[in-house]
Design a protein around this motif. Structure first.
Motif, PDB file in Angstrom:
ATOM      1  N   ARG A 127       0.883  -1.170   0.000  1.00  0.00           N
ATOM      2  CA  ARG A 127       0.000   0.000   0.000  1.00  0.00           C
ATOM      3  C   ARG A 127       0.918   1.215   0.000  1.00  0.00           C
ATOM      4  N   PRO A 128       0.453   2.346  -0.487  1.00  0.00           N
ATOM      5  CA  PRO A 128       1.314   3.535  -0.425  1.00  0.00           C
ATOM      6  C   PRO A 128       1.753   3.802   1.011  1.00  0.00           C
ATOM      7  N   VAL A 182       5.547   3.512  -2.876  1.00  0.00           N
ATOM      8  CA  VAL A 182       5.152   4.900  -3.129  1.00  0.00           C
ATOM      9  C   VAL A 182       3.800   4.932  -3.826  1.00  0.00           C
ATOM     10  N   GLU A 183       3.599   3.996  -4.744  1.00  0.00           N
ATOM     11  CA  GLU A 183       2.357   3.948  -5.514  1.00  0.00           C
ATOM     12  C   GLU A 183       1.969   2.495  -5.737  1.00  0.00           C
ATOM     13  N   ILE A 197      -1.249   0.638  -7.739  1.00  0.00           N
ATOM     14  CA  ILE A 197      -2.494   0.671  -8.502  1.00  0.00           C
ATOM     15  C   ILE A 197      -2.736  -0.750  -9.001  1.00  0.00           C
ATOM     16  N   ARG A 206       0.216  -1.139 -11.585  1.00  0.00           N
ATOM     17  CA  ARG A 206       1.480  -0.431 -11.356  1.00  0.00           C
ATOM     18  C   ARG A 206       1.934  -0.537  -9.902  1.00  0.00           C
ATOM     19  N   VAL A 240       5.240   1.151  -7.536  1.00  0.00           N
ATOM     20  CA  VAL A 240       6.414   2.021  -7.458  1.00  0.00           C
ATOM     21  C   VAL A 240       6.936   1.902  -6.041  1.00  0.00           C
ATOM     22  N   GLU A 299       9.976   1.291 -10.746  1.00  0.00           N
ATOM     23  CA  GLU A 299       8.611   1.390 -11.278  1.00  0.00           C
ATOM     24  C   GLU A 299       8.332   0.121 -12.073  1.00  0.00           C
ATOM     25  N   THR A 356       5.258  -1.797 -14.295  1.00  0.00           N
ATOM     26  CA  THR A 356       3.930  -1.693 -14.899  1.00  0.00           C
ATOM     27  C   THR A 356       3.506  -3.059 -15.417  1.00  0.00           C
TER      28      THR A 356
END
Length: 170
Positions: free
Chosen positions: A61-62, A99-100, A102, A106, A108, A124, A126
């Motif tokens: 999770r972020p 950090v991210e 989705i 994605r 990060v 990163e 994807t």
């Protein structure tokens, strides 16, 4: 925090990736994403061939933590060995933060090799659906240069090979 660029952490100062690799996996995107984010799956394929992962902690999770400790095979000299040597001479810890996230598109994460704030790695990943298969692209930016960062494409390709083999067994 943005991708590292010689110590800078401003998104406007991001440099081009030091590493960019893409591979298509013969599995649905949701499955591939789960295998990247479930700590029961990650140790089965993470790292270069022959490496194990005695520690794999993921809070996907972020702001959540990521900690993976890779262990080199006994008696095997690998190009990274000695560069990212842990306290016992065989472990290569990576600590970071997501950090991210989705799902299932994605990931990060920003991390440090051996907990050294001067050895930052911005990653990163994807995941793109491609007619029932999944195209995964990994981009990394390093705040340092070493034999290990120069050898990262070899390690990532071996890791991708291991992921292919693991997905077939699911």
């Amino acid at each position: 925090m943005a991708a590292p660029d010689a110590g800078a952490s401003n998104a406007a100062t991001r440099k081009a990736p030091d590493l960019a690799l893409t591979r298509v996996f013969d599995a649905p995107r949701e499955v591939v994403f789960k295998v990247w984010t479930d700590p029961r799956h990650v140790p089965q394929w993470w790292g270069p061939r022959g490496f194990t992962n005695p520690v794999c902690e993921l809070d996907v999770r972020p702001g959540g933590a990521i900690r993976i400790v890779m262990r080199a095979p006994d008696g095997t000299e690998y190009p990274m060995r000695g560069v990212f040597r842990g306290p016992d001479g065989n472990d290569y810890p990576f600590d970071g933060v997501f950090v991210e996230v989705i799902e299932p598109e994605r990931l990060v994460f920003d991390g440090a090799i051996l907990g050294d704030p001067n050895k930052r790695v911005w990653t990163e990943v994807t995941f793109v659906d491609s007619e029932g298969k999944t195209k995964v692209t990994v981009r990394q930016v390093y705040s340092f240069e070493s034999d290990a960062t120069r050898g990262a494409p070899i390690g990532w390709n071996q890791q991708f090979d291991r992921l292919v083999e693991y997905l077939v067994r699911l």
